[in-house]
Write a protein that holds these residues in place. Structure first.
Motif, PDB file in Angstrom:
ATOM      1  N   GLN A  16       0.821  -1.198   0.000  1.00 40.65           N
ATOM      2  CA  GLN A  16       0.000   0.000   0.000  1.00 40.65           C
ATOM      3  C   GLN A  16       0.856   1.249   0.000  1.00 40.65           C
ATOM      4  OE1 GLN A  16      -3.283   0.652  -0.162  1.00 40.65           O
ATOM      5  NE2 GLN A  16      -3.785  -1.499  -0.495  1.00 40.65           N
ATOM      6  N   GLN A  29       0.574   5.491   0.657  1.00 38.35           N
ATOM      7  CA  GLN A  29      -0.198   6.619   1.174  1.00 38.35           C
ATOM      8  C   GLN A  29       0.291   7.895   0.500  1.00 38.35           C
ATOM      9  OE1 GLN A  29       1.498   4.432   3.565  1.00 38.35           O
ATOM     10  NE2 GLN A  29      -0.309   3.170   3.215  1.00 38.35           N
ATOM     11  N   GLY A  66       5.178   4.352   2.086  1.00 35.45           N
ATOM     12  CA  GLY A  66       4.710   2.972   2.056  1.00 35.45           C
ATOM     13  C   GLY A  66       5.534   2.144   1.094  1.00 35.45           C
ATOM     14  N   SER A  67       4.881   1.236   0.409  1.00 34.61           N
ATOM     15  CA  SER A  67       5.562   0.303  -0.501  1.00 34.61           C
ATOM     16  C   SER A  67       5.842   0.980  -1.841  1.00 34.61           C
ATOM     17  CB  SER A  67       4.711  -0.951  -0.706  1.00 34.61           C
ATOM     18  OG  SER A  67       4.481  -1.605   0.521  1.00 34.61           O
ATOM     19  N   TYR A  70      -2.460   5.223  -6.791  1.00 33.53           N
ATOM     20  CA  TYR A  70      -2.849   5.626  -5.452  1.00 33.53           C
ATOM     21  C   TYR A  70      -3.082   7.129  -5.460  1.00 33.53           C
ATOM     22  CZ  TYR A  70      -0.858   1.079  -4.368  1.00 33.53           C
ATOM     23  OH  TYR A  70      -0.582  -0.263  -4.341  1.00 33.53           O
TER      24      TYR A  70
END
Length: 114
Positions: free
Chosen positions: A1, A3, A26-27, A103
């Motif tokens: 995920q 952000q 995050g990732s 995202y």
């Protein structure tokens, strides 16, 4: 995920400038593209400016020569410098981070008054 958080929107007069800031966390290992999108009332979300991991940039015709996107890969941040702003730049601006899926941040309102 991943952000994503944006900041820097606000109210500016036509001809003025604003700088938007986006931070991703995050990732991040699969992320290859970071971009700024905007959505005006009653319109579809559109890509305004984007930048790849390698630094290649792209701009919509409506902002070329006025907006500049930059990125700090080490900090996973991307900026949008908006100059000579026009009333038609009024929209909610979103930072989108792409790596297989996109995202999104929560958006930041930009309003340009005449």
């Amino acid at each position: 995920q991943v952000q994503v958080v944006e900041s820097g929107g606000g109210l500016v007069q036509a001809g003025g400038s604003l700088r938007l800031f986006c931070a991703a966390s995050g990732s991040m290992f699969s992320i290859y593209f970071m971009g700024w999108y905007r959505q005006a009332p009653g319109k579809q979300r559109e890509l305004v400016a984007g930048i790849t991991n390698g630094g290649s940039t792209s701009y919509s015709d409506s902002v070329k020569g006025r907006f500049a996107i930059s990125r700090n890969n080490a900090k996973n941040t991307v900026y949008l410098q908006m100059n000579n702003m026009k009333v038609e730049d009024t929209a909610v601006y979103y930072c989108g981070v792409a790596g297989g899926t996109t995202y999104w941040g929560q958006g930041t309102q930009v309003t340009v008054s005449s």
